[in-house]
Scaffold this motif. Sequence first.
Motif, PDB file in Angstrom:
ATOM      1  N   ILE A   1     -27.425 -17.848 -62.803  1.00  0.00           N
ATOM      2  CA  ILE A   1     -27.339 -17.300 -64.155  1.00  0.00           C
ATOM      3  C   ILE A   1     -27.009 -15.813 -64.101  1.00  0.00           C
ATOM      4  O   ILE A   1     -27.686 -15.033 -63.425  1.00  0.00           O
ATOM      5  CB  ILE A   1     -28.663 -17.507 -64.920  1.00  0.00           C
ATOM      6  CG1 ILE A   1     -29.126 -18.960 -64.834  1.00  0.00           C
ATOM      7  CG2 ILE A   1     -28.500 -17.065 -66.369  1.00  0.00           C
ATOM      8  CD1 ILE A   1     -28.161 -19.982 -65.394  1.00  0.00           C
ATOM      9  N   GLY A   2     -25.967 -15.420 -64.832  1.00  0.00           N
ATOM     10  CA  GLY A   2     -25.562 -14.022 -64.860  1.00  0.00           C
ATOM     11  C   GLY A   2     -25.423 -13.499 -66.272  1.00  0.00           C
ATOM     12  O   GLY A   2     -25.484 -14.251 -67.248  1.00  0.00           O
ATOM     13  N   ALA A   3     -25.254 -12.192 -66.374  1.00  0.00           N
ATOM     14  CA  ALA A   3     -25.065 -11.518 -67.660  1.00  0.00           C
ATOM     15  C   ALA A   3     -23.648 -10.982 -67.741  1.00  0.00           C
ATOM     16  O   ALA A   3     -23.133 -10.413 -66.764  1.00  0.00           O
ATOM     17  CB  ALA A   3     -26.062 -10.369 -67.822  1.00  0.00           C
ATOM     18  N   GLY A   4     -23.010 -11.183 -68.889  1.00  0.00           N
ATOM     19  CA  GLY A   4     -21.658 -10.689 -69.094  1.00  0.00           C
ATOM     20  C   GLY A   4     -21.601  -9.609 -70.162  1.00  0.00           C
ATOM     21  O   GLY A   4     -22.580  -9.365 -70.879  1.00  0.00           O
ATOM     22  N   THR A   5     -20.440  -8.976 -70.273  1.00  0.00           N
ATOM     23  CA  THR A   5     -20.221  -7.875 -71.225  1.00  0.00           C
ATOM     24  C   THR A   5     -21.299  -6.807 -71.067  1.00  0.00           C
ATOM     25  O   THR A   5     -21.885  -6.320 -72.028  1.00  0.00           O
ATOM     26  CB  THR A   5     -20.164  -8.399 -72.677  1.00  0.00           C
ATOM     27  OG1 THR A   5     -19.380  -9.586 -72.729  1.00  0.00           O
ATOM     28  CG2 THR A   5     -19.499  -7.365 -73.604  1.00  0.00           C
ATOM     29  N   VAL A   6     -21.566  -6.464 -69.812  1.00  0.00           N
ATOM     30  CA  VAL A   6     -22.536  -5.410 -69.486  1.00  0.00           C
ATOM     31  C   VAL A   6     -21.762  -4.096 -69.421  1.00  0.00           C
ATOM     32  O   VAL A   6     -21.026  -3.852 -68.460  1.00  0.00           O
ATOM     33  CB  VAL A   6     -23.252  -5.711 -68.162  1.00  0.00           C
ATOM     34  CG1 VAL A   6     -24.238  -4.600 -67.819  1.00  0.00           C
ATOM     35  CG2 VAL A   6     -23.967  -7.060 -68.234  1.00  0.00           C
ATOM     36  N   LEU A   7     -21.921  -3.271 -70.439  1.00  0.00           N
ATOM     37  CA  LEU A   7     -21.052  -2.103 -70.607  1.00  0.00           C
ATOM     38  C   LEU A   7     -21.618  -0.811 -70.032  1.00  0.00           C
ATOM     39  O   LEU A   7     -20.872   0.140 -69.792  1.00  0.00           O
ATOM     40  CB  LEU A   7     -20.758  -1.888 -72.094  1.00  0.00           C
ATOM     41  CG  LEU A   7     -20.118  -3.067 -72.831  1.00  0.00           C
ATOM     42  CD1 LEU A   7     -19.981  -2.742 -74.320  1.00  0.00           C
ATOM     43  CD2 LEU A   7     -18.766  -3.400 -72.228  1.00  0.00           C
ATOM     44  N   ASN A   8     -22.935  -0.758 -69.827  1.00  0.00           N
ATOM     45  CA  ASN A   8     -23.547   0.499 -69.398  1.00  0.00           C
ATOM     46  C   ASN A   8     -24.823   0.236 -68.605  1.00  0.00           C
ATOM     47  O   ASN A   8     -25.262  -0.914 -68.460  1.00  0.00           O
ATOM     48  CB  ASN A   8     -23.833   1.401 -70.614  1.00  0.00           C
ATOM     49  CG  ASN A   8     -24.655   0.687 -71.675  1.00  0.00           C
ATOM     50  OD1 ASN A   8     -25.709   0.108 -71.377  1.00  0.00           O
ATOM     51  ND2 ASN A   8     -24.185   0.720 -72.914  1.00  0.00           N
ATOM     52  N   LEU A   9     -25.424   1.303 -68.119  1.00  0.00           N
ATOM     53  CA  LEU A   9     -26.597   1.197 -67.255  1.00  0.00           C
ATOM     54  C   LEU A   9     -27.776   0.562 -67.968  1.00  0.00           C
ATOM     55  O   LEU A   9     -28.489  -0.272 -67.391  1.00  0.00           O
ATOM     56  CB  LEU A   9     -26.966   2.582 -66.732  1.00  0.00           C
ATOM     57  CG  LEU A   9     -28.197   2.657 -65.837  1.00  0.00           C
ATOM     58  CD1 LEU A   9     -28.045   1.769 -64.606  1.00  0.00           C
ATOM     59  CD2 LEU A   9     -28.446   4.111 -65.418  1.00  0.00           C
ATOM     60  N   GLU A  10     -28.011   0.945 -69.209  1.00  0.00           N
ATOM     61  CA  GLU A  10     -29.152   0.391 -69.946  1.00  0.00           C
ATOM     62  C   GLU A  10     -29.027  -1.124 -70.090  1.00  0.00           C
ATOM     63  O   GLU A  10     -30.006  -1.863 -69.910  1.00  0.00           O
ATOM     64  CB  GLU A  10     -29.245   1.043 -71.326  1.00  0.00           C
ATOM     65  CG  GLU A  10     -30.498   0.650 -72.102  1.00  0.00           C
ATOM     66  CD  GLU A  10     -31.789   0.995 -71.382  1.00  0.00           C
ATOM     67  OE1 GLU A  10     -32.752   0.204 -71.490  1.00  0.00           O
ATOM     68  OE2 GLU A  10     -31.833   2.034 -70.708  1.00  0.00           O
ATOM     69  N   MET A  11     -27.832  -1.595 -70.400  1.00  0.00           N
ATOM     70  CA  MET A  11     -27.612  -3.037 -70.515  1.00  0.00           C
ATOM     71  C   MET A  11     -27.813  -3.719 -69.165  1.00  0.00           C
ATOM     72  O   MET A  11     -28.359  -4.831 -69.094  1.00  0.00           O
ATOM     73  CB  MET A  11     -26.211  -3.310 -71.053  1.00  0.00           C
ATOM     74  CG  MET A  11     -25.996  -2.838 -72.483  1.00  0.00           C
ATOM     75  SD  MET A  11     -24.272  -3.004 -73.036  1.00  0.00           S
ATOM     76  CE  MET A  11     -24.204  -4.757 -73.401  1.00  0.00           C
ATOM     77  N   ALA A  12     -27.390  -3.080 -68.096  1.00  0.00           N
ATOM     78  CA  ALA A  12     -27.582  -3.637 -66.761  1.00  0.00           C
ATOM     79  C   ALA A  12     -29.064  -3.781 -66.441  1.00  0.00           C
ATOM     80  O   ALA A  12     -29.498  -4.804 -65.893  1.00  0.00           O
ATOM     81  CB  ALA A  12     -26.892  -2.759 -65.722  1.00  0.00           C
ATOM     82  N   LYS A  13     -29.839  -2.770 -66.786  1.00  0.00           N
ATOM     83  CA  LYS A  13     -31.280  -2.815 -66.532  1.00  0.00           C
ATOM     84  C   LYS A  13     -31.923  -3.958 -67.315  1.00  0.00           C
ATOM     85  O   LYS A  13     -32.781  -4.683 -66.782  1.00  0.00           O
ATOM     86  CB  LYS A  13     -31.928  -1.484 -66.913  1.00  0.00           C
ATOM     87  CG  LYS A  13     -31.584  -0.339 -65.966  1.00  0.00           C
ATOM     88  CD  LYS A  13     -32.259   0.947 -66.405  1.00  0.00           C
ATOM     89  CE  LYS A  13     -31.980   2.084 -65.422  1.00  0.00           C
ATOM     90  NZ  LYS A  13     -32.612   3.350 -65.848  1.00  0.00           N
ATOM     91  N   GLU A  14     -31.536  -4.134 -68.574  1.00  0.00           N
ATOM     92  CA  GLU A  14     -32.086  -5.215 -69.398  1.00  0.00           C
ATOM     93  C   GLU A  14     -31.710  -6.580 -68.829  1.00  0.00           C
ATOM     94  O   GLU A  14     -32.536  -7.505 -68.804  1.00  0.00           O
ATOM     95  CB  GLU A  14     -31.577  -5.084 -70.835  1.00  0.00           C
ATOM     96  CG  GLU A  14     -32.125  -3.879 -71.584  1.00  0.00           C
ATOM     97  CD  GLU A  14     -31.513  -3.712 -72.960  1.00  0.00           C
ATOM     98  OE1 GLU A  14     -32.090  -2.971 -73.774  1.00  0.00           O
ATOM     99  OE2 GLU A  14     -30.456  -4.330 -73.232  1.00  0.00           O
ATOM    100  N   ALA A  15     -30.482  -6.698 -68.364  1.00  0.00           N
ATOM    101  CA  ALA A  15     -30.017  -7.971 -67.816  1.00  0.00           C
ATOM    102  C   ALA A  15     -30.793  -8.346 -66.560  1.00  0.00           C
ATOM    103  O   ALA A  15     -31.227  -9.496 -66.406  1.00  0.00           O
ATOM    104  CB  ALA A  15     -28.520  -7.891 -67.514  1.00  0.00           C
ATOM    105  N   VAL A  16     -30.955  -7.399 -65.665  1.00  0.00           N
ATOM    106  CA  VAL A  16     -31.685  -7.668 -64.422  1.00  0.00           C
ATOM    107  C   VAL A  16     -33.150  -7.984 -64.721  1.00  0.00           C
ATOM    108  O   VAL A  16     -33.735  -8.893 -64.121  1.00  0.00           O
ATOM    109  CB  VAL A  16     -31.552  -6.478 -63.452  1.00  0.00           C
ATOM    110  CG1 VAL A  16     -32.474  -6.649 -62.252  1.00  0.00           C
ATOM    111  CG2 VAL A  16     -30.108  -6.331 -62.994  1.00  0.00           C
ATOM    112  N   ALA A  17     -33.743  -7.268 -65.667  1.00  0.00           N
ATOM    113  CA  ALA A  17     -35.130  -7.537 -66.050  1.00  0.00           C
ATOM    114  C   ALA A  17     -35.296  -8.940 -66.611  1.00  0.00           C
ATOM    115  O   ALA A  17     -36.342  -9.582 -66.436  1.00  0.00           O
ATOM    116  CB  ALA A  17     -35.605  -6.501 -67.066  1.00  0.00           C
ATOM    117  N   ALA A  18     -34.254  -9.445 -67.274  1.00  0.00           N
ATOM    118  CA  ALA A  18     -34.302 -10.796 -67.845  1.00  0.00           C
ATOM    119  C   ALA A  18     -34.100 -11.866 -66.780  1.00  0.00           C
ATOM    120  O   ALA A  18     -34.348 -13.050 -67.033  1.00  0.00           O
ATOM    121  CB  ALA A  18     -33.245 -10.942 -68.932  1.00  0.00           C
ATOM    122  N   GLY A  19     -33.623 -11.459 -65.605  1.00  0.00           N
ATOM    123  CA  GLY A  19     -33.444 -12.415 -64.513  1.00  0.00           C
ATOM    124  C   GLY A  19     -32.012 -12.671 -64.093  1.00  0.00           C
ATOM    125  O   GLY A  19     -31.760 -13.574 -63.285  1.00  0.00           O
TER     126      GLY A  19
END
Length: 218
Positions: A66-84
């Motif tokens: 499972i991955g996260a897409g449309t990750v535009l910036n650092l804050e979004m990256a941190k949220e995505a990784v925290a979600a798994g």
Amino acid sequence: MSQLLKELEEAKLIAIIRGITYKEGKSTAQALRAGGIRFLEITLNTDGALDMIADAKHQFGEEMRIGAGTVLNLEMAKEAVAAGAEYIVSPNVNEAVIDYGLAQGVEVLPGTFTPTEIVNAYEAGAAAVKVFPIGAMGTSYLKNIRGPLCHIPMMVTGGINTDNIYDYLQAGAFSAGLGGNLCDVDAIKKGDFQTIQDKAEAYIHAIKRGLQHGGESH
């Protein structure tokens, strides 16, 4: 190449969920897995995306990546990784996102289009890149940039369908991302998840058929 990227190279497909509800996302993920999809990208511009990522990780465990897409910036990256999220996909190159992914042991596939963007992303630490939107240029463009840049793994996204997916793999893509052509929003909104499963099976069959008739892609 990391274990995750090796698995993606073998699977050859990432299904991309965008613009549907949380409930629809759960049913869509189930249909995709039933159709044989192993990699799922949930875009962060989808309502409830972080909850979808967390729940999909819990539901499928090792069955799906499972991955996260449309990750535009650092804050979004941190949220995505925290979600798994196990990997991050972007439409752009953001070195802060790449650096964060490296620090967290999470693969980042930044969005690129030109040879300069591809090389810059790779030199910034991305082990692979997304070439997007590839449909605007076609397989000849991919073949041309693969010539001098064949050492950089490239996933293609945008305009991929069952008729051309194997052509892109044969032209040098190590995998392909599929959005609306696979995760058909109209079918999802109608609750027709059998169509989603059927489409997933059709893409996998198209790849297998290509490999049988054309030999292994490179």
